[in-house]
Write an enzyme that holds these catalytic residues in place. Structure first.
Site, PDB file in Angstrom:
ATOM      1  N   CYS A  16       0.828  -1.215   0.000  1.00 31.32           N
ATOM      2  CA  CYS A  16       0.000   0.000   0.000  1.00 31.32           C
ATOM      3  C   CYS A  16       0.858   1.258   0.000  1.00 31.32           C
ATOM      4  O   CYS A  16       0.461   2.285  -0.582  1.00 31.32           O
ATOM      5  CB  CYS A  16      -0.940  -0.004   1.202  1.00 31.32           C
ATOM      6  SG  CYS A  16      -0.117  -0.163   2.794  1.00 31.32           S
ATOM      7  N   HIS A  50      -2.801   1.355   6.997  1.00 32.17           N
ATOM      8  CA  HIS A  50      -2.959   1.387   5.552  1.00 32.17           C
ATOM      9  C   HIS A  50      -2.622   2.779   5.026  1.00 32.17           C
ATOM     10  O   HIS A  50      -2.934   3.791   5.671  1.00 32.17           O
ATOM     11  CB  HIS A  50      -4.397   1.007   5.181  1.00 32.17           C
ATOM     12  CG  HIS A  50      -4.653   0.938   3.712  1.00 32.17           C
ATOM     13  ND1 HIS A  50      -3.920   0.151   2.861  1.00 32.17           N
ATOM     14  CD2 HIS A  50      -5.577   1.577   2.937  1.00 32.17           C
ATOM     15  CE1 HIS A  50      -4.372   0.288   1.629  1.00 32.17           C
ATOM     16  NE2 HIS A  50      -5.373   1.156   1.650  1.00 32.17           N
TER      17      HIS A  50
END
EC number: 3.4.19.12
Length: 700
Positions: free
Chosen positions: A91, A169
């Site tokens: 990510c 994230h």
């Protein structure tokens, strides 16, 4: 390659080095600490780290949730770089690529340029596969990741389900075609947050969206979790400071040429005397210099500082011998013999040839009051720095050495005194910093209304000199650099005195200082207590003017902005109507010599401001270079494998017979504190259930 991507820390130094390894030039990553403060300067995009708590994360599938903010038009989605995250732990790379590949004015390098061209028009899923199958990206990012620890098999089953769902994230916020988009690789579509207002930047809207997301805007009780991080992808500050320094140094040379031209027009007798000085041999300069040291040390006006005059023989020499002595001092200080005894050096006339422009004006004042010589070596060392990959330090060092003793000037008041009295052996003295404060203050007051041209008529020929400057920095990618260099740099990194020390008035203790001020300005001692903070404010206000455009002195004596910097790193900003001011300096034969002095004061004040800005930008550039070195040191500490050292240490403990006792002692301490180790905690629950069933049956 699906299982070979390691986790990355949310560190701006790590992302900056990763961008360099990708081959991108002119980009760095900075951390944002305050969401309520306006972002200064251009920002390519934001990288936001937050806690990921959705249950679908463990399945590593793209979420199919769609709301009214999702963009489902394939033409819009495929024309931007938006990729699905198909590989775990990628990510951070997705967020960084989403910012870089959606910018048109960034030098991506060969690797990312090839990927951008290859994936143009692809679907988000195809772009995700392209990222996952790029070995260059995986190799670059894994080189900055911390090595994963080797977990024992029995420890894997002991992780609770709650801890399994805790993860972080990365997403990115990027402006695309006038609208703010949130690009999340775990969502099927990009999120459109709409356009921003006409009177704001896109970063303002992005900050509001992020504040609403983490709950800072409402200050609600459920939003006290501070486990988030925000980073901004911005232009490389080193290149920006180097470009500003290039413009400032060109402007400094232009102002020096204008001063020399002014002296040639207004006082040609000084030029002739300078030529006669240069024609004399260095052998004649030595006895003349030795004869004049004693009278200067016993001068009644300089009784308060004999030590200073004794140490500064080169700068306190008579007018006829000032040049050779300055050369000798320069060669002795640098420790390098001169290649040519009479080198051809571009110099200022004697009027301007006694001041050291490579030295801070505040430091000169302190040295003069403390009785320290002006040719001290440590004063020049503040601009010398080096970096392995940067090659601009050598030029700076040579320039500081050359300007330390070659560029000096003779004070104007002494010239007037010699002309009035007809004396042939006048006294030389360096222009005091308190007079420079007055010059800068007068220049600042004269430029309050930049729409009114300033005309100063002096004695001399009919040539006209027009200084064309900008009233404010242009809104181009270097919009905030001047504020940073002038405000922050002058307070922390500038060789000027700090505001606390500058709050004290300048010292009028020496009668020489009072005499110089009276000769130059014809005013009383009230000017001697000028607050140095006013000079710093003048430098800060003039900073955007003298560092936003490159000036050029034409043959007919006119300052003009260049359309493009010849050989420079960047072109000066464009000039908009109403954003420029002309300071016209005319040379008229009808006026007297007082106007000539005021014009020279204006140019000297402008030169001082240019020098102060150069010192500020050099300090900021040095700080950025040192910061980049620290990034590399932290990266080496992060990626180093300490397993070999740990194994060697444990084996040494085993050889000494200390390992078994230490392990047993550690286990006993943990048992007393109630800390579970290994499988002991896992075997308690099944045993407890087996014993509870027969106990309940007996009671029934």
């Amino acid at each position: 390659m699906n299982k070979g991507w390691l986790e990355l820390e949310s560190d701006p130094g790590l992302f900056t080095l990763l961008v360099e390894d990708f081959g991108v030039k002119g980009v760095q990553v900075e951390e944002i600490y305050d969401l309520q403060s306006k972002c200064q300067g251009p920002v390519y995009g934001f990288i936001f780290l937050f806690k990921w708590i959705e249950e679908s994360r463990s399945r590593r599938k793209v979420s199919t949730l769609v709301d009214e903010t999702s963009v489902i038009d394939d033409d819009i989605v495929n024309n931007m770089f938006f990729a699905h995250q198909l590989i775990p732990n990628s990510c951070a790379t997705h967020a960084l690529l989403s910012v870089l590949l959606n910018c048109n004015n960034v030098d991506l390098g060969p690797t990312l340029s090839r990927m951008k061209d290859f994936t143009k028009g692809f679907s988000p899923e195809s772009k995700g596969y392209a990222i996952g199958n790029a070995p260059e990206l995986a190799k670059a990012r894994n080189s900055h990741a911390r090595p994963e620890p080797r977990h024992l098999p029995e420890k894997q089953n002991g992780i609770s389900a709650v801890r399994t769902m805790e993860a972080f994230h990365f997403v990115s916020y990027v402006p695309i075609k006038g609208r703010l988009f949130e690009l999340d690789g775990l969502k099927v579509y990009p999120i459109d947050h709409g356009p921003w207002a006409d009177d704001e930047e896109w970063t303002d809207k992005a900050r509001r969206v992020i504040m609403e997301r983490i709950g800072l805007a409402t200050a609600g009780e459920p939003y006290h979790d501070i486990r988030f991080n925000l980073m901004a992808v911005v232009p490389d500050r080193r290149m920006k400071y180097e470009s500003k320094l290039h413009i400032l140094k060109m402007n400094r040379q232009t102002v020096l040429e204008a001063l020399q031209q002014l002296i040639r027009v207004t006082q040609p007798e000084l030029i002739q005397s300078q030529k006669s000085q240069e024609s004399q041999s260095p052998e004649e300069a030595k006895p003349a210099n030795s004869k004049t040291v004693a009278p200067e040390s016993t001068h009644p006006d300089g009784a308060d500082e004999p030590a200073s005059q004794g140490h500064t023989t080169a700068t306190q020499s008579p007018p006829t011998k000032s040049k050779p002595v300055a050369k000798a001092s320069a060669s002795s200080i640098n420790g390098v013999p001169p290649a040519n005894p009479n080198p051809i050096v571009q110099r200022l006339p004697a009027f301007l040839d006694n001041h050291n422009y490579a030295k801070s004006p505040m430091q000169e004042e302190e040295d003069l009051a403390a009785g320290v010589g002006r040719s001290r070596v440590p004063v020049r060392q503040h601009q010398q720095y080096s970096d392995d990959e940067d090659d601009y330090d050598d030029d700076e060092e040579e320039e500081v050495r050359n300007t330390n003793s070659a560029i000096r000037y003779k004070r104007k008041g002494q010239v007037k005194q010699e002309h009035a009295a007809g004396a042939a052996d006048g006294q030389l003295s360096v222009l005091q910093p308190n007079t420079i404060n007055v010059l800068a203050e007068k220049l600042k007051e004269s430029q309050k209304d930049l729409s009114i041209p300033l005309s100063i008529k002096t004695t001399g020929g009919g040539a006209a000199v027009a200084i064309v400057t900008h009233s404010q920095p242009s809104p181009t990618p270097s919009n905030e650099s001047t504020d940073t260099a002038s405000e922050i740099g002058s307070a922390f990194n500038s060789p000027l005195r700090s505001p606390i020390r500058s709050a004290n008035p300048t010292r009028p203790s020496s009668p020489v200082t009072s005499h110089i001020s009276k000769v130059l300005f014809g005013e009383e001692d009230g000017l001697l207590r000028i607050d140095c903070l006013r000079y710093n404010r003048a430098v800060r206000d003039l900073g955007p003017i003298i560092s936003s455009g490159l000036l050029h002195l034409t043959e007919d004596g006119v300052f003009c902005p260049l359309a493009a910097a010849d050989g420079g790193k960047s072109s000066p900003p464009s000039i908009k109507p109403g954003e420029e001011a002309q300071v016209t300096i005319k040379l008229d034969e009808k006026e007297g010599s007082e106007a000539s002095g005021s014009k020279e004061k204006e140019l000297l004040a402008l030169l001082k401001c240019v020098e102060a800005e150069i010192a500020n930008y050099e300090a900021c550039l040095k700080e950025e270079v040192e910061k980049r070195k620290k990034f590399k040191i932290d990266d080496q500490r992060r990626t180093h494998n300490y397993d070999e050292f740990i194994c060697t240490f444990i084996s040494m403990l085993a050889q000494e017979g200390m390992l078994a006792s230490l392990v047993e002692q550690n286990i006993s301490v943990r048992r007393r504190q109630g800390v579970s180790i290994g499988r002991l905690h896992k075997q308690r629950k099944p045993d407890r259930r087996k014993r509870s069933r027969p106990y309940k049956a007996k009671r029934q």
